[in-house]
Every structure is written in C-alpha cells, then in structure tokens.
Design an enzyme around this catalytic site. Structure first.
Site, PDB file in Angstrom:
ATOM      1  CG  MET A  61      -2.422  -1.055   1.028  1.00 57.39           C
ATOM      2  SD  MET A  61      -3.025  -0.736   1.849  1.00 57.39           S
ATOM      3  CE  MET A  61      -2.786  -0.544   3.094  1.00 57.39           C
ATOM      4  N   GLY A  62       2.418   1.419  -0.231  1.00 61.98           N
ATOM      5  CA  GLY A  62       2.856   2.225   0.030  1.00 61.98           C
ATOM      6  C   GLY A  62       3.654   2.810   1.391  1.00 61.98           C
TER       7      GLY A  62
ATOM      8  CG  LEU B  72       7.615   0.869  -0.669  1.00 60.15           C
ATOM      9  CD1 LEU B  72       8.320   1.520  -1.796  1.00 60.15           C
ATOM     10  CD2 LEU B  72       6.204   0.306  -0.149  1.00 60.15           C
TER      11      LEU B  72
ATOM     12  N   GLY C  46      11.283  -3.095   5.810  1.00 61.03           N
ATOM     13  CA  GLY C  46      10.633  -4.039   5.707  1.00 61.03           C
ATOM     14  C   GLY C  46      10.097  -4.569   4.256  1.00 61.03           C
ATOM     15  CG  HIS C  47       7.300  -2.236   2.446  1.00 62.34           C
ATOM     16  ND1 HIS C  47       7.443  -1.021   3.462  1.00 62.34           N
ATOM     17  CD2 HIS C  47       5.771  -3.025   2.786  1.00 62.34           C
ATOM     18  CE1 HIS C  47       5.869  -1.074   3.509  1.00 62.34           C
ATOM     19  NE2 HIS C  47       5.175  -1.740   3.267  1.00 62.34           N
TER      20      HIS C  47
ATOM     21  CE  LYS D  91       4.249  -4.832   9.780  1.00 61.72           C
ATOM     22  NZ  LYS D  91       2.222  -4.589  10.245  1.00 61.72           N
ATOM     23  CG  ASP D  92       0.399  -7.553   7.731  1.00 64.40           C
ATOM     24  OD1 ASP D  92      -0.271  -6.664   8.635  1.00 64.40           O
ATOM     25  OD2 ASP D  92       0.691  -7.274   7.589  1.00 64.40           O
TER      26      ASP D  92
ATOM     27  CB  VAL E 157      12.710  -6.474   8.164  1.00 68.26           C
ATOM     28  CG1 VAL E 157      14.023  -5.403   8.596  1.00 68.26           C
ATOM     29  CG2 VAL E 157      12.655  -6.727   7.018  1.00 68.26           C
TER      30      VAL E 157
END
Length: 275
Positions: free
Chosen positions: A26-27, A29, A32-33, A145-146, A172
């Site tokens: 979802m941006g 960032l 972690g992304h 994480k999710d 992360v």
C-alpha cells in the site's frame, strides 16, 4: 524501472519477461518492504511491485483517508532496490465500476484481526486476487508480520488452484525490536519509546509457554494482556495459536505462533512470534 497505472500497459510490458515475482504493497515503503523486494529477486527473473491503498479493506473510522501516499519517494526506493516494474493504479483503474464480486474467505476471516476489523480480510482477498490477475506472477511474497493475512492468501491460492507460489518473509525489525510498519509514523516520540514493549511481552510469553506448557495458555495470554494494559495500552488480543490454522492448540507438540494487536495512543500495532 517502468511505472504503469493501467492494466493493459502493465500486461503488455510483462510479456516474455520470464518468471515473475510480485510484491503487493500500500506504499509508504520502509525497509521491511525493501527486504521483500530483495527476496523477490531470488525467486524470479522479473520483480513487480504494486502500490494501491485499497478502500475495500478499511472499515468505518479507520485511516483510509490519512494513510500516507508517497508515490514519488516510494518509486525511488523501489528503483534503487532493483524492482523492474511498479504497478500503481488509481481507484478508477483498478475498480472502473463498483466492485460487485468479492472473495469471501472462510471462518478464519472472523477470528483475531477479523473480530476487530469486520470485512477487512474480504477486502484484502478481493484486491489480492485482482492484483494477481493483473500481474499474473508465478510467485508472490508477503511479510510474516501480517500473519493472518499470509495464512488467508495461502489458503485462497491453494483452494482456487492459482498457479502462484506464496512465499512468507520474516518480519524486519528496528534495533529495539519493533516490527517495521508504515503506521509506526503515527507514534509520538514517547510512544515510539514504549512501542517495543509489545514484542518484549510476546517474547516473555513465549518463554513462559515453553516452560509451563499449553495447559496454562489462557492464563498466560491474560497476564500478557494485563502487562501491556497496565502501561496504558489498549489490547485487542494476545493469543497463542497453531501455525497451521490459527486455531487454539489442543495438544503439545504443535508448531505455535503468538499473535497480538494492541493500541498505543491512537496507533494500532500488530505483531507475532513463532514458537
């Protein structure tokens, strides 16, 4: 890196690009992304990221309108990470007409996160399936994480026979243990100092669980909730669950995960710890 807003140009650009790895976001960032993007490179010839703030997964009163939109900065980070293509549709690109067809996940959507965010996983599953159809990857990567989201997407992919390998990537964390999240930006400086207490509480619970066994699970869960709430948190849940299906464990020897969601000030944080 090529930027695409509409589906036809994205599909045209991806023709003949070999094995495709896809990372939906979802941006706004963070590292972690970027770790997901780097991991994606190990699985495919072409790495595609998407940025789309999906209205369908936000409930009334949640932060859809104030969720940070940082496309320019995000594009620069993705290009530096070696991403080949970015798909950043507008709502009219992805939902050119009101969405009348939805993916309805099974009962797992109503547990844990689903209890406190009704309809959330219906919106997640619907947009992920739609993005899968747009990108047509062979592998897709999601952060652990999710955890519940990862479980649901794996099950959806399996049950709908999608030709996509789902890869979960470890969370992360900052040096103090806080799981990286776009919503961490909502924390005040004082709250940011307190925020690592969540993972510290889960680690303490894991230690007691290993020492005392699952017969004490519910007592240990409640004590963990009280540990946070005495410090001003407002905890939705801290729960010990089986990794396989996120149901409460009934016997020793199962692989477990501790999942948690708690609000610190106005910011709702989630985290988990595999046992």
């Amino acid at each position: 890196m090529n930027l695409h807003h509409d589906i036809p140009s994205l599909r045209h650009a991806l023709r003949g690009r070999g094995r495709i790895a896809f990372v939906p976001t979802m941006g706004n960032l963070h590292e972690g992304h970027i770790a997901l993007m780097r991991a994606a490179r190990e699985h495919a010839d072409t790495v595609v990221a998407s940025i789309f703030v999906n209205r369908l997964q936000f409930g009334p009163g949640e932060d859809f309108d104030r969720y940070p939109r940082t496309l320019q900065a995000d594009s620069e980070k993705l290009a530096a990470a070696g991403v080949d293509a970015l798909f950043a549709p507008t709502e009219s690109d992805l939902y050119p007409e009101p969405q009348g067809y939805f993916v309805e996940p099974p009962d797992l959507q109503h547990l844990l996160e689903g209890e406190f965010r009704p309809g959330h996983f219906r919106g997640v599953a619907t947009v992920v399936l739609k993005l899968f159809n747009c990108v047509q990857p062979q592998v897709a990567l999601f952060g652990k994480k999710d955890y519940q989201q990862l479980m649901l997407i794996r099950a959806m992919t399996r049950q709908l026979a999608l030709p996509i390998e789902i890869v979960g990537v470890d969370t992360v964390r900052a040096e103090d243990g806080l799981a990286l999240s776009s919503r961490n930006a909502y924390l005040s400086p004082k709250e940011r100092q307190e925020a690592p207490r969540l993972i510290e509480t889960l680690r303490a619970l894991r230690g007691r669980l290993l020492a005392e066994g699952i017969t004490r699970r519910e007592i240990l869960e409640q004590e963990a909730v009280e540990t946070l709430d005495k410090r001003g948190w407002k905890t939705d849940y801290i729960a010990v669950r089986q990794q396989a299906d996120l149901l409460p464990p009934q016997e020793e020897g199962r692989k477990l995960v501790i999942v948690a969601a708690s609000r610190l000030g106005q910011t709702r944080l989630i985290d988990n710890l595999e046992v």
